[in-house]
Design a protein around this motif. Sequence first.
Motif, PDB file in Angstrom:
ATOM      1  N   GLY A   1       0.775  -1.231   0.000  1.00 60.58           N
ATOM      2  CA  GLY A   1       0.000   0.000   0.000  1.00 60.58           C
ATOM      3  C   GLY A   1       0.804   1.278   0.000  1.00 60.58           C
ATOM      4  N   PHE A   2       2.069   1.211  -0.410  1.00 57.70           N
ATOM      5  CA  PHE A   2       2.911   2.405  -0.436  1.00 57.70           C
ATOM      6  C   PHE A   2       2.688   3.250  -1.691  1.00 57.70           C
ATOM      7  N   GLY A   3       2.248   2.648  -2.779  1.00 55.20           N
ATOM      8  CA  GLY A   3       2.104   3.347  -4.047  1.00 55.20           C
ATOM      9  C   GLY A   3       2.902   2.650  -5.129  1.00 55.20           C
ATOM     10  N   ALA A   4       2.955   3.280  -6.291  1.00 57.75           N
ATOM     11  CA  ALA A   4       3.653   2.720  -7.444  1.00 57.75           C
ATOM     12  C   ALA A   4       5.100   3.208  -7.462  1.00 57.75           C
ATOM     13  N   LEU A   5       6.038   2.273  -7.443  1.00 62.57           N
ATOM     14  CA  LEU A   5       7.465   2.584  -7.427  1.00 62.57           C
ATOM     15  C   LEU A   5       8.048   2.338  -8.814  1.00 62.57           C
ATOM     16  N   THR A   6       8.721   3.371  -9.355  1.00 62.71           N
ATOM     17  CA  THR A   6       9.323   3.269 -10.681  1.00 62.71           C
ATOM     18  C   THR A   6      10.758   3.772 -10.622  1.00 62.71           C
ATOM     19  N   PRO A   7      11.708   2.999 -11.141  1.00 65.97           N
ATOM     20  CA  PRO A   7      13.085   3.497 -11.192  1.00 65.97           C
ATOM     21  C   PRO A   7      13.180   4.740 -12.082  1.00 65.97           C
ATOM     22  N   LEU A   8      13.961   5.733 -11.625  1.00 66.09           N
ATOM     23  CA  LEU A   8      14.159   6.961 -12.409  1.00 66.09           C
ATOM     24  C   LEU A   8      15.565   7.042 -12.984  1.00 66.09           C
ATOM     25  N   LYS A   9      16.552   7.131 -12.090  1.00 66.07           N
ATOM     26  CA  LYS A   9      17.947   7.300 -12.496  1.00 66.07           C
ATOM     27  C   LYS A   9      18.816   6.315 -11.739  1.00 66.07           C
ATOM     28  N   GLN A  10      19.880   5.909 -12.378  1.00 65.72           N
ATOM     29  CA  GLN A  10      20.809   5.001 -11.722  1.00 65.72           C
ATOM     30  C   GLN A  10      22.224   5.444 -12.018  1.00 65.72           C
ATOM     31  N   LYS A  11      22.972   5.698 -10.963  1.00 67.19           N
ATOM     32  CA  LYS A  11      24.393   6.002 -11.070  1.00 67.19           C
ATOM     33  C   LYS A  11      25.142   4.881 -10.366  1.00 67.19           C
ATOM     34  N   ARG A  12      26.447   5.002 -10.323  1.00 67.88           N
ATOM     35  CA  ARG A  12      27.258   3.935  -9.721  1.00 67.88           C
ATOM     36  C   ARG A  12      26.864   3.668  -8.267  1.00 67.88           C
ATOM     37  N   GLN A  13      26.711   4.714  -7.469  1.00 64.95           N
ATOM     38  CA  GLN A  13      26.419   4.524  -6.047  1.00 64.95           C
ATOM     39  C   GLN A  13      25.136   5.212  -5.602  1.00 64.95           C
ATOM     40  N   GLU A  14      24.293   5.596  -6.542  1.00 61.65           N
ATOM     41  CA  GLU A  14      23.040   6.270  -6.188  1.00 61.65           C
ATOM     42  C   GLU A  14      21.957   5.886  -7.175  1.00 61.65           C
ATOM     43  N   ARG A  15      20.762   5.710  -6.651  1.00 59.60           N
ATOM     44  CA  ARG A  15      19.606   5.436  -7.503  1.00 59.60           C
ATOM     45  C   ARG A  15      18.450   6.306  -7.039  1.00 59.60           C
ATOM     46  N   GLN A  16      17.621   6.695  -7.996  1.00 61.42           N
ATOM     47  CA  GLN A  16      16.413   7.433  -7.668  1.00 61.42           C
ATOM     48  C   GLN A  16      15.210   6.678  -8.199  1.00 61.42           C
ATOM     49  N   TYR A  17      14.145   6.724  -7.399  1.00 59.88           N
ATOM     50  CA  TYR A  17      12.897   6.065  -7.745  1.00 59.88           C
ATOM     51  C   TYR A  17      11.769   7.068  -7.578  1.00 59.88           C
ATOM     52  N   LEU A  18      10.737   6.944  -8.402  1.00 60.23           N
ATOM     53  CA  LEU A  18       9.552   7.767  -8.274  1.00 60.23           C
ATOM     54  C   LEU A  18       8.485   6.959  -7.556  1.00 60.23           C
ATOM     55  N   LEU A  19       7.945   7.534  -6.503  1.00 60.31           N
ATOM     56  CA  LEU A  19       6.829   6.924  -5.776  1.00 60.31           C
ATOM     57  C   LEU A  19       5.601   7.768  -6.088  1.00 60.31           C
ATOM     58  N   ALA A  20       4.610   7.161  -6.732  1.00 59.46           N
ATOM     59  CA  ALA A  20       3.443   7.911  -7.196  1.00 59.46           C
ATOM     60  C   ALA A  20       2.184   7.067  -6.998  1.00 59.46           C
ATOM     61  N   GLY A  21       1.079   7.603  -7.464  1.00 56.92           N
ATOM     62  CA  GLY A  21      -0.190   6.891  -7.391  1.00 56.92           C
ATOM     63  C   GLY A  21      -1.177   7.616  -6.491  1.00 56.92           C
ATOM     64  N   ASP A  22      -2.385   7.089  -6.446  1.00 60.69           N
ATOM     65  CA  ASP A  22      -3.457   7.723  -5.682  1.00 60.69           C
ATOM     66  C   ASP A  22      -3.129   7.876  -4.202  1.00 60.69           C
ATOM     67  N   VAL A  23      -2.553   6.823  -3.599  1.00 63.71           N
ATOM     68  CA  VAL A  23      -2.267   6.883  -2.170  1.00 63.71           C
ATOM     69  C   VAL A  23      -1.253   7.992  -1.873  1.00 63.71           C
ATOM     70  N   VAL A  24      -0.256   8.137  -2.704  1.00 62.60           N
ATOM     71  CA  VAL A  24       0.778   9.162  -2.506  1.00 62.60           C
ATOM     72  C   VAL A  24       0.195  10.549  -2.734  1.00 62.60           C
ATOM     73  N   ALA A  25      -0.493  10.746  -3.848  1.00 68.09           N
ATOM     74  CA  ALA A  25      -1.069  12.053  -4.169  1.00 68.09           C
ATOM     75  C   ALA A  25      -2.081  12.489  -3.117  1.00 68.09           C
ATOM     76  N   THR A  26      -2.905  11.567  -2.660  1.00 67.48           N
ATOM     77  CA  THR A  26      -3.912  11.901  -1.653  1.00 67.48           C
ATOM     78  C   THR A  26      -3.255  12.296  -0.342  1.00 67.48           C
ATOM     79  N   ARG A  27      -2.232  11.578   0.071  1.00 68.35           N
ATOM     80  CA  ARG A  27      -1.531  11.923   1.319  1.00 68.35           C
ATOM     81  C   ARG A  27      -0.868  13.293   1.201  1.00 68.35           C
ATOM     82  N   ILE A  28      -0.284  13.592   0.059  1.00 75.31           N
ATOM     83  CA  ILE A  28       0.371  14.889  -0.135  1.00 75.31           C
ATOM     84  C   ILE A  28      -0.659  16.018  -0.126  1.00 75.31           C
ATOM     85  N   ARG A  29      -1.795  15.816  -0.790  1.00 73.83           N
ATOM     86  CA  ARG A  29      -2.854  16.842  -0.827  1.00 73.83           C
ATOM     87  C   ARG A  29      -3.529  17.036   0.516  1.00 73.83           C
ATOM     88  N   THR A  30      -3.724  15.949   1.252  1.00 75.92           N
ATOM     89  CA  THR A  30      -4.561  15.979   2.449  1.00 75.92           C
ATOM     90  C   THR A  30      -3.835  16.403   3.701  1.00 75.92           C
TER      91      THR A  30
END
Length: 164
Positions: free
Chosen positions: A67-96
Amino acid sequence: MAKSDYTTLLNLPGSVSFFALTAMRDLMLPNMLGEEQHNILYWAGRDLAAKLPVDETAIPQLFTQVGFGALTPLKQKRQERQYLLAGDVVATRIRTYEDPDFQLEAGFLAQALQQVLGFAVEGGSAIQRREQNVVLTVVMDNQDTQPRAEHLIDLETDHQPTKK
């Protein structure tokens, strides 16, 4: 757990209301945890991921299932990675909520990666209010070896642990 294991919980029928989860998460826990909320939730996320070890490719599916939301890889470097966490649960928590916390998810992702990669991983979260999503960033230290999970949960076949 006393009478069952965590893989059993992944198979339970039924659903819990979105309100029930977010009320606990964003109304009750901040009052209980106070100033230490971010740190405690980060380590709680790590603890939860340690109990639900999956292969790296299954981490996005597990994020959805818990129930955390949709996780999508964004960027990947040698020692760092970024992921996007999105979806209704995330957007609603941010708005509310004025100060939604996503450190639980950051800790969960860091531990999930650490136990399959076998070296230290730390994570953090950055809320993007305009886009109503969160960027999770993990930093890896491949010089600091850590134990790998002995058994991984196979989310595709009845959630039975498989030996790695």
